[in-house]
Every structure is written in C-alpha cells, then in structure tokens.
Enzyme design. Structure first.
Site, PDB file in Angstrom:
ATOM      1  N   ALA A  15      -2.085  -6.296  11.959  1.00 39.12           N
ATOM      2  CA  ALA A  15      -1.833  -6.005  10.366  1.00 39.12           C
ATOM      3  C   ALA A  15      -2.810  -5.364   9.574  1.00 39.12           C
ATOM      4  O   ALA A  15      -4.118  -5.348  10.384  1.00 39.12           O
ATOM      5  CB  ALA A  15      -1.247  -7.310   9.788  1.00 39.12           C
ATOM      6  N   SER A  16      -2.753  -4.399   8.592  1.00 40.64           N
ATOM      7  CA  SER A  16      -3.859  -3.790   8.210  1.00 40.64           C
ATOM      8  C   SER A  16      -4.788  -4.457   7.591  1.00 40.64           C
ATOM      9  O   SER A  16      -6.025  -4.077   7.527  1.00 40.64           O
ATOM     10  CB  SER A  16      -3.283  -2.820   7.106  1.00 40.64           C
ATOM     11  N   THR A  17      -4.569  -5.644   6.871  1.00 39.31           N
ATOM     12  CA  THR A  17      -5.468  -6.490   6.087  1.00 39.31           C
ATOM     13  C   THR A  17      -5.491  -7.994   6.344  1.00 39.31           C
ATOM     14  O   THR A  17      -4.505  -8.165   7.024  1.00 39.31           O
ATOM     15  CB  THR A  17      -5.545  -6.367   4.498  1.00 39.31           C
TER      16      THR A  17
END
Length: 206
Positions: free
Chosen positions: A9-11
């Site tokens: 996931a990106s963050t």
C-alpha cells in the site's frame, strides 16, 4: 517451487494486507500454499522497496511472485520498470497477478515446452501493458491533484498539508541522538525528503 506473496500500500494510513484473503483463496484453489508473505507501505512509483527486493533475494529459480494486481508490483517509470523486470528475469521468478489471467498458467504444472513459451511471451506482453497503464493512472492522478491545488491556491483556499508536529519532533530527537537515517525512516515511516527537510531545519537552529 515456492509461492511468495507480495502486498503493498502506498501510505501507512492504508491497509497493505487488504488482499491477503484473496491471495490465499487464489493459491488454495490451485492446490498451492503461500510459503512467505512480504508486506510494505511504499509507493509503487518507487523502485527502492525493501520488502520487494528482499522477496527477490529469497527467491530460487521457478518461484512464484504472487500479487493481487500488477499495480501492486509497479507504477514505475519505463526505465525503472525495465530494471525491475531484469531483476525478476535474472532470478527466473514467475510473476502471477490475479488481474492478469495470462499469468495464471505459471501456477499450473504439466504444460509442454512450446505451450509454456507461448504463454511466457503473451504474459510478458500483457505484464508490460498493465504496468504502463498503472503508471499512466499514477501520472494522471498526480496531474489532477496538481491542477486542484493550483485552483485552490488561486482562490486562496489552499494552505498545504498540515505538519505532523508530534512525529517530526520525534524525528528531530532521533537526529540529535545520531541515529542512522534508515533506522529513523523505519521507525517513523517518513519519506527521505521529509527527513532531509527536518535535518536542514535542525542544522539551521543549531
């Protein structure tokens, strides 16, 4: 052959393990067991992802790299995507993505050499296409975001992202203690650019 699942996931605010059940069901439906999980919160537009490259280091020839979608593996620029593909090819790893049906044959055994080579070529082409689409989607979203910020600034409504004061204070404290940047990033989840900015701030106030 080992199946190694990669989830991203990106963050840190997003759930990187969201796809675990889907990946387990996909593997179980083909009589496979996922031998190891690699999970990280990093942008798919970055080539430097510690867990992804730990997975590749752990792989033996013929192992499967299993992902939910191709964009979990790559939102990379073309040159970085070529670098990652070269690493995958060097280790003779088979990429299987749930959203890439041509890759699913890699999880089956018994295919003759000609059939396997045909599917290999088809899969490589489709993998390139989906990686390019993922990058275009990333670029389009960034452009729309920049346009939205520009309009908000022009209207006097944009004040920027609020600073995470508590986290940044902890980072500055770790910098003062002389902790390595890699350790600080691992502990705080901050980007290297944020760390660099806070290091400059600390130097200016010293």
């Amino acid at each position: 052959m080992f199946v190694r699942a990669y989830m991203r996931a990106s963050t840190r605010d997003q759930d990187a393990e969201r796809a675990r059940k889907q990946l387990e069901e996909f593997a179980a439906g083909r009589g496979l067991t996922i031998a190891a999980w690699y999970v990280e919160n990093e942008s798919g537009a970055k080539l430097d992802r510690p867990e992804l490259f730990r997975l590749l280091r752990d792989c033996q020839p013929g192992d499967v790299l299993l992902v939910e979608q191709v964009d979990r593996l790559s939102r990379l620029r073309a040159d970085d995507w070529r670098t990652l593909k070269a690493q995958i090819a060097e280790r003779r790893v088979k990429v299987v993505a749930l959203d890439l049906p041509t890759s699913h044959q890699f999880s089956a055994s018994g295919a003759d050499d000609i059939t396997e080579r045909i599917f290999d070529a088809m899969n490589a082409m489709m993998l390139d296409v989906l990686a390019a689409v993922a990058r275009k989607d990333y670029d389009d979203r960034r452009r729309r975001q920049a346009q939205g910020i520009g309009k908000a600034k022009a209207a006097g409504r944009y004040s920027g992202r609020p600073e995470n004061v508590k986290r940044n204070a902890a980072i500055i404290r770790m910098l003062k203690e002389g902790q390595p940047w890699s350790s600080i990033q691992a502990a705080s989840g901050c980007s290297r650019s944020t760390l660099s900015r806070l290091a400059r701030r600390l130097k200016e106030t010293a």
